[in-house]
Design a protein around this motif. Structure first.
Motif, mmCIF file in Angstrom:
data_model
loop_
_atom_site.group_PDB
_atom_site.id
_atom_site.type_symbol
_atom_site.label_atom_id
_atom_site.label_comp_id
_atom_site.label_asym_id
_atom_site.label_seq_id
_atom_site.Cartn_x
_atom_site.Cartn_y
_atom_site.Cartn_z
ATOM 1 N N PHE A 252 38.271 -23.571 -5.873
ATOM 2 C CA PHE A 252 39.243 -23.418 -4.643
ATOM 3 C C PHE A 252 38.316 -23.517 -3.419
ATOM 4 N N PHE A 253 38.580 -23.996 -2.456
ATOM 5 C CA PHE A 253 37.536 -23.904 -1.106
ATOM 6 C C PHE A 253 38.429 -23.432 -0.003
ATOM 7 N N ALA A 254 37.854 -22.548 0.867
ATOM 8 C CA ALA A 254 38.472 -22.032 1.903
ATOM 9 C C ALA A 254 37.438 -21.698 3.068
ATOM 10 N N SER A 255 37.540 -21.965 4.223
ATOM 11 C CA SER A 255 36.631 -21.706 5.154
ATOM 12 C C SER A 255 35.129 -21.636 4.780
ATOM 13 N N ASN A 256 34.487 -20.539 4.619
ATOM 14 C CA ASN A 256 33.088 -20.422 4.014
ATOM 15 C C ASN A 256 32.839 -20.134 2.590
ATOM 16 N N PHE A 257 33.656 -20.289 1.766
ATOM 17 C CA PHE A 257 33.643 -19.918 0.286
ATOM 18 C C PHE A 257 34.455 -21.156 -0.545
ATOM 19 N N VAL A 258 33.670 -20.878 -1.764
ATOM 20 C CA VAL A 258 34.165 -21.795 -3.052
ATOM 21 C C VAL A 258 34.709 -20.629 -3.994
ATOM 22 N N THR A 259 35.814 -20.545 -4.585
ATOM 23 C CA THR A 259 36.189 -19.788 -5.704
ATOM 24 C C THR A 259 36.086 -20.547 -6.772
ATOM 25 N N VAL A 260 35.419 -20.220 -7.907
ATOM 26 C CA VAL A 260 35.119 -20.875 -9.137
ATOM 27 C C VAL A 260 35.946 -19.991 -10.142
ATOM 28 N N THR A 261 36.895 -20.585 -11.070
ATOM 29 C CA THR A 261 37.534 -20.184 -12.177
ATOM 30 C C THR A 261 36.753 -20.533 -13.229
ATOM 31 N N LYS A 262 36.421 -19.594 -14.140
ATOM 32 C CA LYS A 262 35.503 -20.018 -15.440
ATOM 33 C C LYS A 262 36.186 -20.105 -16.515
ATOM 34 N N THR A 263 35.711 -20.871 -17.784
ATOM 35 C CA THR A 263 36.375 -20.706 -18.847
ATOM 36 C C THR A 263 36.594 -19.610 -19.560
ATOM 37 N N GLU A 264 37.511 -19.347 -20.533
ATOM 38 C CA GLU A 264 37.540 -18.068 -21.232
ATOM 39 C C GLU A 264 36.411 -18.067 -22.273
ATOM 40 N N GLY A 265 35.879 -16.897 -22.345
ATOM 41 C CA GLY A 265 34.749 -16.665 -23.344
ATOM 42 C C GLY A 265 33.565 -17.084 -22.788
ATOM 43 N N THR A 266 33.426 -17.220 -21.333
ATOM 44 C CA THR A 266 31.988 -17.389 -20.489
ATOM 45 C C THR A 266 31.781 -16.147 -19.761
ATOM 46 N N ASP A 267 30.726 -15.692 -19.679
ATOM 47 C CA ASP A 267 30.050 -14.583 -19.110
ATOM 48 C C ASP A 267 29.563 -14.888 -17.840
ATOM 49 N N TRP A 268 30.113 -14.129 -16.689
ATOM 50 C CA TRP A 268 29.583 -14.385 -15.393
ATOM 51 C C TRP A 268 28.013 -14.219 -15.359
ATOM 52 N N ASP A 269 27.625 -13.218 -16.055
ATOM 53 C CA ASP A 269 26.048 -12.858 -16.011
ATOM 54 C C ASP A 269 25.437 -14.179 -16.319
ATOM 55 N N ASP A 270 25.945 -14.983 -17.445
ATOM 56 C CA ASP A 270 25.314 -16.320 -17.817
ATOM 57 C C ASP A 270 25.368 -17.295 -16.658
ATOM 58 N N ILE A 271 26.423 -17.575 -16.125
ATOM 59 C CA ILE A 271 26.647 -18.703 -15.285
ATOM 60 C C ILE A 271 26.653 -18.610 -13.667
ATOM 61 N N GLU A 272 26.467 -17.273 -13.309
ATOM 62 C CA GLU A 272 26.560 -16.926 -11.915
ATOM 63 C C GLU A 272 25.498 -17.356 -11.090
ATOM 64 N N PRO A 273 24.370 -17.536 -11.752
ATOM 65 C CA PRO A 273 23.153 -17.909 -11.039
ATOM 66 C C PRO A 273 23.268 -19.354 -10.795
ATOM 67 N N ILE A 274 23.481 -20.020 -11.860
ATOM 68 C CA ILE A 274 23.679 -21.400 -11.920
ATOM 69 C C ILE A 274 24.567 -21.942 -10.882
ATOM 70 N N ILE A 275 25.886 -21.499 -10.877
ATOM 71 C CA ILE A 275 26.885 -21.917 -9.962
ATOM 72 C C ILE A 275 26.120 -21.543 -8.416
ATOM 73 N N LYS A 276 25.381 -20.530 -8.066
ATOM 74 C CA LYS A 276 24.954 -19.893 -7.093
ATOM 75 C C LYS A 276 24.116 -21.160 -6.499
ATOM 76 N N GLU A 277 23.094 -21.378 -7.477
ATOM 77 C CA GLU A 277 22.091 -22.473 -7.068
ATOM 78 C C GLU A 277 22.584 -23.776 -6.836
ATOM 79 N N PHE A 278 23.703 -24.116 -7.483
ATOM 80 C CA PHE A 278 24.442 -25.463 -7.392
ATOM 81 C C PHE A 278 25.091 -25.375 -6.072
ATOM 82 N N VAL A 279 25.800 -24.292 -5.629
ATOM 83 C CA VAL A 279 26.495 -24.251 -4.401
ATOM 84 C C VAL A 279 25.591 -24.286 -3.344
#
Length: 182
Positions: A56-83
């Motif tokens: 989901f995109f709005a103004s200056n951000f993107v909101t990402v919904t993760k799949t069930e069973g995925t830990d934010w600690d594992d994927i947050e740095p990956i998404i941050k770098e991608f964004v």
């Protein structure tokens, strides 16, 4: 311009906001599925990650919904770098720009849409979501919740205690506000 990305949690534990120091889009756009992202290079690329379940995109951000069973600690740095990289390389959020906001309908419908746009939308966007007006029939306002608001445990409280009370106060014809499932 040096692009900075920082994250904020949302009331929905399955979503996280990735905020950048640049305007991404005027308004908002929701891509709840991989198939819905056809007109967004940015969203299509995010959906290539197996742990991305919604964008989901709005103004200056993107909101990402993760799949069930995925830990934010594992994927947050990956998404941050991608964004960061996506914004730097100017990936498109959507192919065509959205038109100006135009409210239609009876006086009550126009007033409801204006209140949702002016008062409710900014508050909902702060939590990484969006609200869209669908209809007003026999005193019932139907809205659609998107982004982090879609499936959020606290969205029912927001809908009834916040949005419904506001609309009832400002538009006497309103008796109830309900959310339509996406």
């Amino acid at each position: 311009m040096n692009i900075n990305v920082y994250t904020e949690s949302t009331p929905n534990p399955a979503t996280m906001k990735f905020i950048v120091n640049k305007l991404l889009i005027n308004g908002s756009v929701d891509y709840p599925t991989k198939e819905s992202a056809e007109k967004s290079t940015f969203a299509k690329e995010l959906f290539k990650f197996s742990f991305v379940n919604g964008v989901f995109f709005a103004s200056n951000f993107v909101t990402v919904t993760k799949t069930e069973g995925t830990d934010w600690d594992d994927i947050e740095p990956i998404i941050k770098e991608f964004v960061k990289g996506a914004v730097e390389s100017e990936l498109k959020v959507q192919e065509e720009e959205q038109a100006d906001v135009n409210f239609e309908g009876t006086d009550a419908e126009v007033k409801i849409q204006q209140i949702l746009h002016d008062y409710v939308r900014p508050a909902v966007e702060q939590d990484g979501g969006a609200i869209a007006y669908k209809s007003f029939t026999e005193g019932v306002v139907t809205v659609e919740l998107r982004g982090s608001c879609s499936g959020c445990p606290s969205s029912t409280i927001t809908l009834k205690a916040g949005i419904e009370n506001l609309l009832k106060r400002m538009v006497p014809e309103v008796q109830e506000v309900v959310s339509e499932a996406m």
